[in-house]
Design a protein around this motif. Structure first.
Motif, mmCIF file in Angstrom:
data_model
loop_
_atom_site.group_PDB
_atom_site.id
_atom_site.type_symbol
_atom_site.label_atom_id
_atom_site.label_comp_id
_atom_site.label_asym_id
_atom_site.label_seq_id
_atom_site.Cartn_x
_atom_site.Cartn_y
_atom_site.Cartn_z
ATOM 1 N N ALA A 455 92.071 -2.129 99.339
ATOM 2 C CA ALA A 455 92.671 -0.893 98.809
ATOM 3 C C ALA A 455 92.814 -0.985 97.281
ATOM 4 O O ALA A 455 92.457 -0.052 96.561
ATOM 5 N N ASP A 456 93.300 -2.132 96.788
ATOM 6 C CA ASP A 456 93.465 -2.288 95.331
ATOM 7 C C ASP A 456 92.116 -2.301 94.632
ATOM 8 O O ASP A 456 91.980 -1.843 93.494
ATOM 9 N N ASN A 457 91.119 -2.875 95.321
ATOM 10 C CA ASN A 457 89.773 -2.909 94.750
ATOM 11 C C ASN A 457 89.184 -1.513 94.608
ATOM 12 O O ASN A 457 88.306 -1.288 93.792
ATOM 13 N N ILE A 458 89.676 -0.603 95.417
ATOM 14 C CA ILE A 458 89.150 0.770 95.353
ATOM 15 C C ILE A 458 89.950 1.614 94.359
ATOM 16 O O ILE A 458 89.382 2.313 93.534
ATOM 17 N N THR A 459 91.283 1.493 94.409
ATOM 18 C CA THR A 459 92.076 2.337 93.496
ATOM 19 C C THR A 459 92.035 1.797 92.073
ATOM 20 O O THR A 459 92.142 2.562 91.115
ATOM 21 N N LEU A 460 91.894 0.475 91.925
ATOM 22 C CA LEU A 460 91.856 -0.167 90.600
ATOM 23 C C LEU A 460 93.059 0.223 89.749
ATOM 24 O O LEU A 460 92.951 0.353 88.523
ATOM 25 N N GLY A 461 94.186 0.455 90.407
ATOM 26 C CA GLY A 461 95.399 0.782 89.662
ATOM 27 C C GLY A 461 95.443 2.207 89.150
ATOM 28 O O GLY A 461 96.370 2.578 88.431
#
Ligand SMILES: Nc1ncnc2c1ncn2[C@@H]1O[C@H](COP(=O)(O)OP(=O)(O)OP(=O)(O)O)[C@@H](O)[C@H]1O
Length: 580
Positions: A455-461
């Motif tokens: 999920a973090d890899n997709i939203t990238l913050g």
């Protein structure tokens, strides 16, 4: 190419803490006078009670001095730390504004070493060296001024010994700074080498090159050891010089005072002879005269290391090829404001928090484009083409023909040397690039997968709703049924845990999760994939690009055939084939 020369923020020494620290060094003057006075009183038979009051005053002054020094040091430390944060933010912002295609960008390991490790040397330099320099001027002058009315010869001895110290220190210091700089460059180089080889460890192991790499790393470590020893040698040398001259100075004063009190010498004082109190006062002050100079010598190495750290930060922030719209001359906001493009992970998008506008996908119009990489033949000379709103265009051509470069020019990741690029009718330039990048999504050739949950890899913050949006993006990218691509699954270093094709689709999910983008710039999404996986990626890409304008650099004829049109950069004839 646009380049920017960079000057780092200058440290404004906080005046009050510096003054307080300087004044604290002078407290020893009344303390020494009180001590000398008390001893004289006791020798003259006043008894130990006569020493009580001076002793209490010496103690009170000592406490006052300690408090003043502690407060001054804390205030200086706080100012130095916030200055270092500003320097780091500046260097990081400058680095982030460099084009990702700039070959001269600092290597990752080197940049990390400078920012995290070497920059730390700036704090001791600012906290200790600057006040020590002040003190080394102020305190000796005050002490000489106090001694001179009692004995001109003692003052003269100190005045002769003192200037020799800065002269030798300056000579040693020149070598120290060069040695510190060389040491830091070597350290940064070793970090960069290590990080690079760790990234490629699997390749090295597979090809039996681990031993050779270890030997080279060993050689680099030896070279670093030699440089560290050179820096230490200079540090010891500078201390030795100072100790020698200060010991000589104190010894000469002590000898004079001793013989003067014994009555052997009867010159050097203004009156007849020195009293015990006067002699003692001068004796107590003589070491204090050299104290600030010794302190200066002790922090001399901090100066060399600090200035080398500053030079490292300056190099990191200096020059290079900048992103279009990054701000010339570094009008950079440290926090990365609205003009900051977030580049990396194979996807570049600009910060945008507003809702996706309901608008037409943009027309892309390239007119009379001219571009050459530094020192190379022009890749584009008077090159023009148009992509209609919602059109999907393949960029074809032999390897090295300039497909990636063209995509980068359109995203403003590289500045064109002549001609214009219009996106949705707006010319891409420094003023418009940040806004235009808000509607672009870039998928690079080698998307980086972070060691983080899917999920973090997709939203990238980025400000997207994690739950729904991520699930939708995974689905759109064709990863909905892949167990390894559930949002909560933790991915390993460099994307371990995902297949090559899944990693590409993860990069597509990054684009999918960002609805603001209606111009997709995609670089070889099906490279190195088997035909079945390539078909899945192509399906996902086309689903994603529905209702958006898209340019895809590719060698894949199957993918190209599924797009509306192809432009072959090898022949530079447009359009070649129209399907739409
Ligand atoms: N950052 C750079 N600095 C200098 N020259 C570069 C840079 N990137 C690419 N080049 C050169 O520019 C030329 C075009 O490179 P580019 O990557 O755009 O080609 P490409 O058509 O995308 O190739 P491929 O199909 O192999 O990806 C090549 O000769 C390459 O060596």
């Amino acid at each position: 190419m646009s380049s920017a020369s960079v000057s780092l923020p200058v440290f404004a020494v906080p005046r009050l803490p510096a003054l307080v620290q300087g004044a604290a060094a002078l407290v020893w003057l009344p303390q020494a006078a009180l001590l000398a006075w008390a001893v004289q009183g006791m020798v003259e038979g006043a008894g130990w009670r006569a020493a009580l009051l001076p002793a209490a005053a010496v103690l009170a002054l000592g406490v006052l001095r300690a408090l003043a020094e502690a407060w001054g040091a804390r205030a200086m430390y706080a100012a130095a730390r916030s200055h270092l944060s500003a320097l780091r933010a500046h260097a990081v912002a400058a680095l982030a504004h460099r084009s990702p295609l700039d070959r001269d960008r600092a290597r990752s390991g080197q940049a990390a070493s400078v920012l995290a490790e070497q920059a730390e040397a700036v704090v001791p330099y600012l906290v200790r060296f600057q006040p020590a320099r002040w003190k080394s001027v102020l305190a000796p002058l005050a002490i000489v001024a106090a001694i001179a009315p009692l004995s001109w010869i003692a003052a003269l001895v100190l005045l002769v010994a003192a200037p020799l110290i800065p002269v030798f220190m300056a000579l040693v210091g020149m070598g120290a700074q060069a040695a510190s700089r060389a040491h830091m460059v070597e350290l940064g180089g070793m970090n960069a080498f290590l990080l690079d080889r760790l990234r490629g460890l699997a390749t090295l192991r597979a090809l039996g090159a681990v031993d050779a790499t270890a030997t080279r790393l060993g050689d680099t470590a030896q070279s670093l050891r030699r440089r560290t020893m050179a820096v230490l040698r200079i540090a010891f040398l500078s201390s030795a010089v100072l100790e020698l001259f200060s010991a000589l100075g104190v010894a000469m004063v002590a000898v004079y005072i001793g013989f003067s009190l014994l009555g052997t010498l009867d010159f050097g004082a203004w009156d007849t002879r020195l009293t015990l109190a006067q002699g003692l006062f001068i004796l107590l002050l003589a070491p204090a005269f050299f104290e600030p100079l010794r302190e200066l010598a002790a922090v001399w190495h901090d100066k060399a290391a600090g200035e080398a750290g500053l030079a490292g930060l300056r190099d990191l922030a200096a020059g290079g090829v900048m992103l279009v719209g990054a701000g010339d001359g570094l009008g950079l906001s440290a926090g990365g404001g609205a003009g900051t493009a977030v580049v990396g992970a194979g996807v570049a998008v600009a910060e945008a928090t507003e809702a996706a506008p309901s608008r037409m996908p943009p027309v892309v119009d390239v007119r009379n484009l001219h571009f050459a990489h530094a020192g190379e033949q022009p890749l584009f000379d008077d090159f023009s083409f148009t992509v209609r709103p919602g059109e999907h265009v393949a960029l074809l051509g032999a390897s090295g023909v300039g497909k990636t470069t063209l995509l980068a020019l359109m995203a403003g990741l590289l500045p064109a040397q002549a001609g214009e690029i219009r996106v949705g009718g707006t010319i891409l330039d420094h003023a418009s690039a940040p806004t235009l990048r808000r509607r672009m999504a870039w998928m690079g050739q080698r998307p980086h997968v972070f060691t983080a949950p899917v999920a973090d890899n997709i939203t990238l913050g980025r400000p997207v709703e994690a739950g729904q949006a991520v699930t939708g993006a995974l689905h759109l990218a064709g990863l909905g049924a892949v167990a390894q691509a559930r949002p909560e699954v933790m991915l390993g270093d460099g994307g371990h845990g995902l297949s090559g094709g899944e990693a590409v689709r993860l990069a597509l999910a990054r684009v999918a999760v960002w609805p603001h983008a209606d111009l997709l710039l995609v670089d070889e999404p099906t490279a190195h994939l088997d035909s079945e996986t390539a078909t899945r990626v192509t399906d996902a890409l086309l689903a994603l690009a529905r209702g958006k304008t898209m340019l895809v650099a590719t060698h894949d004829p199957v993918l190209a055939a599924r797009l509306h049109r192809a432009i072959d950069l090898s022949v530079r004839i447009t359009p070649q084939r129209s399907i739409a």
